[in-house]
Design a protein around this motif. Structure first.
Motif, PDB file in Angstrom:
ATOM      1  N   GLY A 196      23.632  -2.437  28.774  1.00  0.00           N
ATOM      2  CA  GLY A 196      24.743  -2.620  27.844  1.00  0.00           C
ATOM      3  C   GLY A 196      24.333  -2.922  26.422  1.00  0.00           C
ATOM      4  O   GLY A 196      25.179  -2.989  25.537  1.00  0.00           O
ATOM      5  N   ALA A 197      23.026  -3.099  26.176  1.00  0.00           N
ATOM      6  CA  ALA A 197      22.546  -3.373  24.824  1.00  0.00           C
ATOM      7  C   ALA A 197      22.132  -2.068  24.156  1.00  0.00           C
ATOM      8  O   ALA A 197      21.257  -1.371  24.647  1.00  0.00           O
ATOM      9  N   LEU A 198      22.784  -1.737  23.046  1.00  0.00           N
ATOM     10  CA  LEU A 198      22.503  -0.496  22.336  1.00  0.00           C
ATOM     11  C   LEU A 198      22.282  -0.769  20.856  1.00  0.00           C
ATOM     12  O   LEU A 198      22.839  -1.711  20.292  1.00  0.00           O
ATOM     13  N   ALA A 199      21.458   0.073  20.243  1.00  0.00           N
ATOM     14  CA  ALA A 199      21.261  -0.005  18.790  1.00  0.00           C
ATOM     15  C   ALA A 199      22.578   0.375  18.101  1.00  0.00           C
ATOM     16  O   ALA A 199      23.342   1.179  18.629  1.00  0.00           O
ATOM     17  N   PRO A 200      22.893  -0.150  16.931  1.00  0.00           N
ATOM     18  CA  PRO A 200      22.059  -1.076  16.147  1.00  0.00           C
ATOM     19  C   PRO A 200      22.294  -2.544  16.472  1.00  0.00           C
ATOM     20  O   PRO A 200      21.602  -3.408  15.943  1.00  0.00           O
ATOM     21  N   MET A 201      23.245  -2.874  17.352  1.00  0.00           N
ATOM     22  CA  MET A 201      23.580  -4.269  17.609  1.00  0.00           C
ATOM     23  C   MET A 201      22.594  -4.928  18.561  1.00  0.00           C
ATOM     24  O   MET A 201      22.372  -6.133  18.495  1.00  0.00           O
ATOM     25  N   GLY A 202      21.998  -4.126  19.474  1.00  0.00           N
ATOM     26  CA  GLY A 202      21.133  -4.712  20.479  1.00  0.00           C
ATOM     27  C   GLY A 202      21.925  -5.582  21.437  1.00  0.00           C
ATOM     28  O   GLY A 202      23.071  -5.279  21.761  1.00  0.00           O
ATOM     29  N   PHE A 203      21.317  -6.676  21.871  1.00  0.00           N
ATOM     30  CA  PHE A 203      22.014  -7.604  22.761  1.00  0.00           C
ATOM     31  C   PHE A 203      22.890  -8.503  21.904  1.00  0.00           C
ATOM     32  O   PHE A 203      22.422  -9.464  21.298  1.00  0.00           O
ATOM     33  N   PHE A 204      24.177  -8.178  21.837  1.00  0.00           N
ATOM     34  CA  PHE A 204      25.092  -8.853  20.914  1.00  0.00           C
ATOM     35  C   PHE A 204      25.625 -10.135  21.547  1.00  0.00           C
ATOM     36  O   PHE A 204      26.460 -10.101  22.450  1.00  0.00           O
ATOM     37  N   ASP A 205      25.152 -11.259  21.074  1.00  0.00           N
ATOM     38  CA  ASP A 205      25.574 -12.552  21.592  1.00  0.00           C
ATOM     39  C   ASP A 205      25.524 -13.579  20.465  1.00  0.00           C
ATOM     40  O   ASP A 205      24.721 -14.513  20.481  1.00  0.00           O
TER      41      ASP A 205
END
Length: 228
Positions: free
Chosen positions: A57-66
């Motif tokens: 579920g982690a995608l560029a450009p946000m990466g692991f959004f937490d």
């Protein structure tokens, strides 16, 4: 409170009770469609490993959004509950978005209820004849009980300070529903498919929230907005 005030301003027939009924109906859609069990072997790394670093579920450009650090401060059991909540809400939202479009597209022409249901989708459930509430609630209860049996530890076997504890061998969202056999065996392909579901669910949650807010504000259906 703001939504209810706006609804009263536009003289649509809403009360707190009917809003609660609408919420129940939305939950039903996700439960009924996603939680039908069938045995599935958990052999891939995607299903066995569960850490914040390895979550699909982690995608560029946000990466692991937490940004609030929920995952950073969570143990594995809590992290699994977070992912279970996300994927379940995403499934409900995807069905809700489809329901908005289909419900408003067929209003006045459906064979159900003598085609008497009309107007914005958020008013449809309140127009359903009396007596259907009990049937819907029963359906929800049966579906959710089945999901709980698949993924949750029996409350009698869980510690009092661990409510909602998921089974160790349960992967969040894996309730065994794959009637078309689309689930890949390759771990990389499975991760990709899980990510696609999560991303579509995230988008649908935003879309469904926007649909609800827009219809509550001006009393017009979503399709009506598109055509105006």
């Amino acid at each position: 409170i703001i939504s209810i005030t706006k609804i009263d301003q536009y003289q649509t027939p809403y009360t707190i009770t009917t809003m609660m009924k609408l919420a129940i109906a939305s939950l039903l859609a996700g439960s009924a469609a996603a939680f039908a069990p069938s045995p599935m072997a958990k052999t891939s790394s995607a299903m066995n490993a569960f850490t914040a670093a390895d979550l699909p579920g982690a995608l560029a450009p946000m990466g692991f959004f937490d940004p609030l650090g929920f995952a950073e401060n969570a143990d594995i059991k809590t992290l699994k509950r977070y992912r279970e909540a996300e994927v379940t809400h995403g499934r409900v939202a995807m069905l809700a978005v489809i329901g908005f479009f289909v419900g408003e597209a067929v209003e006045g022409s459906s064979f159900l209820f003598d085609a008497q249901i009309s107007g914005p989708a958020i008013t449809h459930f309140t127009q359903v004849p009396d007596g259907w509430d009990a049937l819907i609630i029963t359906f929800i209860g049966a579906a959710e009980a089945q999901r709980a049996q698949i993924g949750w530890v029996d409350p009698a076997d869980a510690s009092y300070d661990q409510p909602g504890l998921l089974r160790d061998d349960y992967y969040p969202g894996d309730i065994g529903f794959d009637p078309l056999g689309l689930r890949p065996e390759d771990p990389e392909e499975l991760n990709t498919m899980i990510t696609k579901e999560l991303q579509n669910g995230r988008l649908a949650m935003l879309a469904a929230a926007g649909f609800l807010a827009q219809e509550a504000v001006d009393g017009k259906g979503i399709l009506e907005h598109f055509s105006s």
